[in-house]
Scaffold this active site. Structure first.
Site, PDB file in Angstrom:
ATOM      1  N   SER A  47       5.077  -8.581  -2.698  1.00 16.26           N
ATOM      2  CA  SER A  47       5.819  -9.940  -2.967  1.00 16.26           C
ATOM      3  C   SER A  47       6.743 -10.209  -1.646  1.00 16.26           C
ATOM      4  O   SER A  47       7.034 -11.457  -1.156  1.00 16.26           O
ATOM      5  CB  SER A  47       6.541 -10.263  -4.164  1.00 16.26           C
TER       6      SER A  47
ATOM      7  N   ARG B   8      15.015   2.457 -11.441  1.00 16.29           N
ATOM      8  CA  ARG B   8      14.856   1.187 -12.243  1.00 16.29           C
ATOM      9  C   ARG B   8      14.450   1.262 -13.610  1.00 16.29           C
ATOM     10  O   ARG B   8      15.007   0.910 -14.648  1.00 16.29           O
ATOM     11  CB  ARG B   8      14.040   0.191 -11.553  1.00 16.29           C
TER      12      ARG B   8
ATOM     13  N   HIS C 158       3.140   5.053  -7.291  1.00 19.53           N
ATOM     14  CA  HIS C 158       3.890   4.157  -6.397  1.00 19.53           C
ATOM     15  C   HIS C 158       3.639   4.258  -5.001  1.00 19.53           C
ATOM     16  O   HIS C 158       3.092   5.348  -4.797  1.00 19.53           O
ATOM     17  CB  HIS C 158       5.400   4.365  -6.564  1.00 19.53           C
TER      18      HIS C 158
ATOM     19  N   ASP D 273       7.826  -1.011 -13.931  1.00 23.80           N
ATOM     20  CA  ASP D 273       7.211  -1.644 -15.106  1.00 23.80           C
ATOM     21  C   ASP D 273       6.961  -0.886 -16.288  1.00 23.80           C
ATOM     22  O   ASP D 273       6.522  -1.594 -17.305  1.00 23.80           O
ATOM     23  CB  ASP D 273       5.830  -2.103 -14.456  1.00 23.80           C
TER      24      ASP D 273
ATOM     25  N   HIS E 191       0.677  -4.952  -8.746  1.00 24.54           N
ATOM     26  CA  HIS E 191       2.188  -5.221  -8.408  1.00 24.54           C
ATOM     27  C   HIS E 191       2.872  -5.789  -9.702  1.00 24.54           C
ATOM     28  O   HIS E 191       2.959  -5.084 -10.864  1.00 24.54           O
ATOM     29  CB  HIS E 191       2.286  -6.064  -7.332  1.00 24.54           C
TER      30      HIS E 191
HETATM   31  N1  HAX Z   1      -3.395   6.042 -12.723  1.00 24.59           N
HETATM   32  C1  HAX Z   1      -4.420   6.022 -12.379  1.00 24.59           C
HETATM   33  N2  HAX Z   1      -4.902   6.126 -11.007  1.00 24.59           N
HETATM   34  C2  HAX Z   1      -3.884   6.059 -10.091  1.00 24.59           C
HETATM   35  C3  HAX Z   1      -2.702   5.773 -10.784  1.00 24.59           C
HETATM   36  C4  HAX Z   1      -2.308   5.331 -11.878  1.00 24.59           C
HETATM   37  N3  HAX Z   1      -1.255   5.019 -12.385  1.00 24.59           N
HETATM   38  N4  HAX Z   1      -1.977   5.611  -9.384  1.00 24.59           N
HETATM   39  C5  HAX Z   1      -2.659   5.926  -8.373  1.00 24.59           C
HETATM   40  N5  HAX Z   1      -3.847   6.143  -8.934  1.00 24.59           N
HETATM   41  C6  HAX Z   1      -4.956   6.355  -7.973  1.00 24.59           C
HETATM   42  C7  HAX Z   1      -5.487   5.241  -7.118  1.00 24.59           C
HETATM   43  O1  HAX Z   1      -6.077   4.322  -7.785  1.00 24.59           O
HETATM   44  C8  HAX Z   1      -6.262   5.858  -5.979  1.00 24.59           C
HETATM   45  O2  HAX Z   1      -7.508   6.216  -6.473  1.00 24.59           O
HETATM   46  P1  HAX Z   1      -8.770   6.161  -5.473  1.00 24.59           P
HETATM   47  O3  HAX Z   1      -8.465   7.281  -4.388  1.00 24.59           O
HETATM   48  O4  HAX Z   1      -9.858   6.496  -6.236  1.00 24.59           O
HETATM   49  O5  HAX Z   1      -8.688   4.632  -5.070  1.00 24.59           O
HETATM   50  C9  HAX Z   1      -5.369   7.370  -5.913  1.00 24.59           C
HETATM   51  O6  HAX Z   1      -4.728   7.407  -7.157  1.00 24.59           O
HETATM   52  C10 HAX Z   1      -4.508   7.316  -4.782  1.00 24.59           C
HETATM   53  O7  HAX Z   1      -3.485   6.432  -4.933  1.00 24.59           O
HETATM   54  P2  HAX Z   1      -1.850   6.650  -4.329  1.00 24.59           P
HETATM   55  O8  HAX Z   1      -2.032   7.055  -3.046  1.00 24.59           O
HETATM   56  O9  HAX Z   1      -1.304   7.667  -5.263  1.00 24.59           O
HETATM   57  O10 HAX Z   1      -1.398   5.328  -5.093  1.00 24.59           O
HETATM   58  P3  HAX Z   1      -1.471   3.861  -4.055  1.00 24.59           P
HETATM   59  O11 HAX Z   1      -0.306   3.799  -3.022  1.00 24.59           O
HETATM   60  O12 HAX Z   1      -2.842   3.358  -3.230  1.00 24.59           O
HETATM   61  O13 HAX Z   1      -1.062   2.740  -5.157  1.00 24.59           O
HETATM   62  C11 HAX Z   1      -0.113   1.850  -6.972  1.00 24.59           C
HETATM   63  C12 HAX Z   1       0.115   2.589  -5.662  1.00 24.59           C
HETATM   64  C13 HAX Z   1       1.239   1.479  -7.579  1.00 24.59           C
HETATM   65  C14 HAX Z   1      -1.005   0.553  -6.842  1.00 24.59           C
HETATM   66  C15 HAX Z   1      -0.654   2.766  -7.981  1.00 24.59           C
HETATM   67  O14 HAX Z   1      -0.182   3.800  -8.348  1.00 24.59           O
HETATM   68  C16 HAX Z   1      -1.420   2.104  -9.162  1.00 24.59           C
HETATM   69  O15 HAX Z   1      -2.237   1.475  -9.372  1.00 24.59           O
HETATM   70  N6  HAX Z   1      -0.305   2.244 -10.384  1.00 24.59           N
HETATM   71  C17 HAX Z   1      -0.584   1.450 -11.846  1.00 24.59           C
HETATM   72  C18 HAX Z   1      -0.451   0.000 -11.685  1.00 24.59           C
HETATM   73  C19 HAX Z   1       1.138  -0.150 -11.634  1.00 24.59           C
HETATM   74  O16 HAX Z   1       2.152   0.474 -12.309  1.00 24.59           O
HETATM   75  N7  HAX Z   1       1.506  -1.000 -10.623  1.00 24.59           N
HETATM   76  C20 HAX Z   1       2.969  -1.306 -10.483  1.00 24.59           C
HETATM   77  C21 HAX Z   1       3.778  -0.583  -9.159  1.00 24.59           C
HETATM   78  C22 HAX Z   1       5.321  -0.988  -9.136  1.00 24.59           C
HETATM   79  C23 HAX Z   1       5.451  -2.349  -8.586  1.00 24.59           C
HETATM   80  O17 HAX Z   1       4.851  -2.943  -7.595  1.00 24.59           O
HETATM   81  N8  HAX Z   1       5.807  -3.187  -9.541  1.00 24.59           N
HETATM   82  O18 HAX Z   1       5.718  -4.488  -9.361  1.00 24.59           O
END
Ligand code: HAX
Length: 438
Positions: free
Chosen positions: A241, A326, A317, A372, A271
């Site tokens: 964002s 937070r 994250h 979140d 996000h």
């Molecule tokens: N559950 C399952 N798998 C997860 C995970 C979770 N909570 N977090 C990361 N992974 C997976 C990824 O999908 C990725 O899998 P692939 O290799 O198969 O593609 C792998 O672990 C490596 O990811 P990463 O490098 O640890 O994480 P990223 O930086 O790519 O992504 C995210 C960060 C926040 C998007 C990710 O941790 C996620 O999807 N979390 C769940 C959704 C979530 O809570 N989002 C909110 C984040 C905070 C925010 O922005 N709030 O607004």
């Protein structure tokens, strides 16, 4: 000129000249390099943005102009006798880089109150959408509809000098911040409360008035809103964002266009939408297992989520590598006001059970909860059970940080953003050249 606007100009304009000189003298100093993985991994860790309002440390969490979340809760001005910070004060801190006094906050409140009237055509635009439209879509469209009022767009059309861009941007930013709670509350009441709208209460602060227009008038909910709108406001510049606001704004799109685009990014489940996903996931867990699930049952549910190829929402994250402060601030609030709440206790049990399971996958870089993971349970405690609305609350808060940043972009004369992209063929050739040189 309002007091804050004048103070901002007095601070930002000379600093802008100083920074130009700094870049002129040091522009060729090399600070790092990038790898093939950086290109494929969403540019994580690649420094390419300037954001003054806050800075994120992977282990310690976010600091707003040097202040941690516990310090914000301690030092930002509060309503007399209050316990939580006033988010208007955080806007001042992010914009000016200085802790505001209570009088500074009162000045912002008076300024925003005077700007808070939303044009009727904005409500009409929202009303033209089916009531089943996701609240984030309604929010984004409501913000776009307000663009008719943009001072910046008008001034640009009239040929404003680029050194003055920040001035009409300031007006847009304040109008937008003043009106967002009214638009958000309008969407909530139209979608979930039969269109029975509640007039603003000019006696209340920005967060409490928002709570009031939503229809929540308990003092404790006011406190929650003040905390909520403070902690979601900013998370340095690279999150979707904030980066979207900066990117779209870099084309000199006005603050309404830039912020609406940002809200479309916040509406993604990786996000901001994660906050509604968390509570749905917990309620599905309870529907499957029953009330008061044991830690073993929660662990099994997490394993099943992973086996199904889904993410555990609220965990992980892109930058953080420890529990999000937070999350901890919300846990602290819950310990004070609702320690016996069943859902809150499920959130706390997930916090004990999930990290080792996620860590054991060997691929998730951060097994700890993010912002979140907790917020939905707090809102549900006070009866806000319209999960699809949760991200709109996040969006109202996020405006504080990204709009303060956009003002700095304008005063610094930030250029259009245009990173270089390459192809797989380009990368293969570049790697071959590097390897043959070794
Ligand atoms: N559950 C399952 N798998 C997860 C995970 C979770 N909570 N977090 C990361 N992974 C997976 C990824 O999908 C990725 O899998 P692939 O290799 O198969 O593609 C792998 O672990 C490596 O990811 P990463 O490098 O640890 O994480 P990223 O930086 O790519 O992504 C995210 C960060 C926040 C998007 C990710 O941790 C996620 O999807 N979390 C769940 C959704 C979530 O809570 N989002 C909110 C984040 C905070 C925010 O922005 N709030 O607004």
């Amino acid at each position: 000129m309002g007091n804050l606007k004048q103070k901002f100009a007095e601070k930002a304009i000379p600093l802008s000249a100083e920074i130009k000189q700094f870049v002129k003298e040091n522009g060729n100093v090399a600070l790092g390099t990038f790898t093939v993985e950086d290109v494929y991994a969403g540019m994580k860790g690649v420094i390419g943005l300037l954001t003054e309002t806050s800075l994120l440390d992977a282990n310690e969490g976010i600091r707003f102009r040097g202040y941690s979340i516990p310090e914000l809760r301690k030092f930002l001005p509060k309503v007399p006798g209050g316990t939580e910070p006033l988010p208007e004060g955080l806007f001042y801190l992010m914009l000016m880089g200085e802790m505001p006094t209570y009088d500074d906050v009162l000045e912002i409140q008076a300024n925003w109150r005077a700007r808070a009237e939303v044009p009727q055509h904005v409500f009409n635009a929202i009303d033209a959408l089916p009531v089943t439209t996701h609240p984030m879509t309604q929010f984004s469209i409501g913000i776009m509809a307000m663009q008719t009022d943009s001072h910046f767009a008008k001034a640009y059309r009239e040929g404003i000098n680029k050194k003055d861009y920040w001035d009409p941007t300031y007006e847009d930013v304040c109008d937008l911040l003043a009106r967002l709670p009214r638009i958000a509350a309008y969407i909530y009441r139209r979608t979930y409360k039969n269109g029975e709208h509640i007039a603003p209460n000019p006696e209340l602060d920005w967060a409490a008035n928002f709570a009031h227009m939503l229809g929540f008038n308990e003092n404790e909910f006011y406190k929650l809103m003040r905390l909520y709108l403070t902690i979601h406001a900013d998370h340095e510049g690279g999150n979707v964002s904030a980066h979207t606001t900066h990117l779209v704004g870099s084309a000199l799109s006005d603050p309404y266009l830039a912020f609406s685009a940002a809200m479309n990014g916040l509406a993604g489940p990786l996000h901001g939408l994660a906050n509604q996903e968390v509570i749905r996931w917990i309620l599905d867990l309870r529907a499957e297992i029953g009330n008061n699930p044991s830690k073993e049952q929660i662990a099994e549910y997490i394993q099943n989520t992973l086996k199904a190829g889904k993410v555990v929402p609220g965990y992980g994250h892109a930058v953080l590598r420890k529990t999000d402060p937070r999350f901890l601030a919300q846990q602290d609030f819950a310990k004070t006001y609702m320690p016996e709440d069943e859902l809150v206790n499920i959130v706390w049990n997930i916090y004990e059970v999930a990290p080792p399971i996620l860590e054991n996958t060997g691929k998730i870089k951060n097994p700890w909860p993010n912002v979140d993971a907790h917020s939905g349970a707090l809102l549900l405690h006070y009866g806000m059970n319209e999960y699809d609305f949760y991200t709109v609350l996040f969006g109202v808060s996020r405006a504080l940080g990204v709009m303060a940043s956009l003002l700095w972009d304008r005063v610094l004369g930030s250029p259009i953003e245009r990173p270089k992209s390459v192809t797989y063929e380009w990368l293969k050739t570049a790697v071959a050249v590097r390897k043959s040189a070794i």
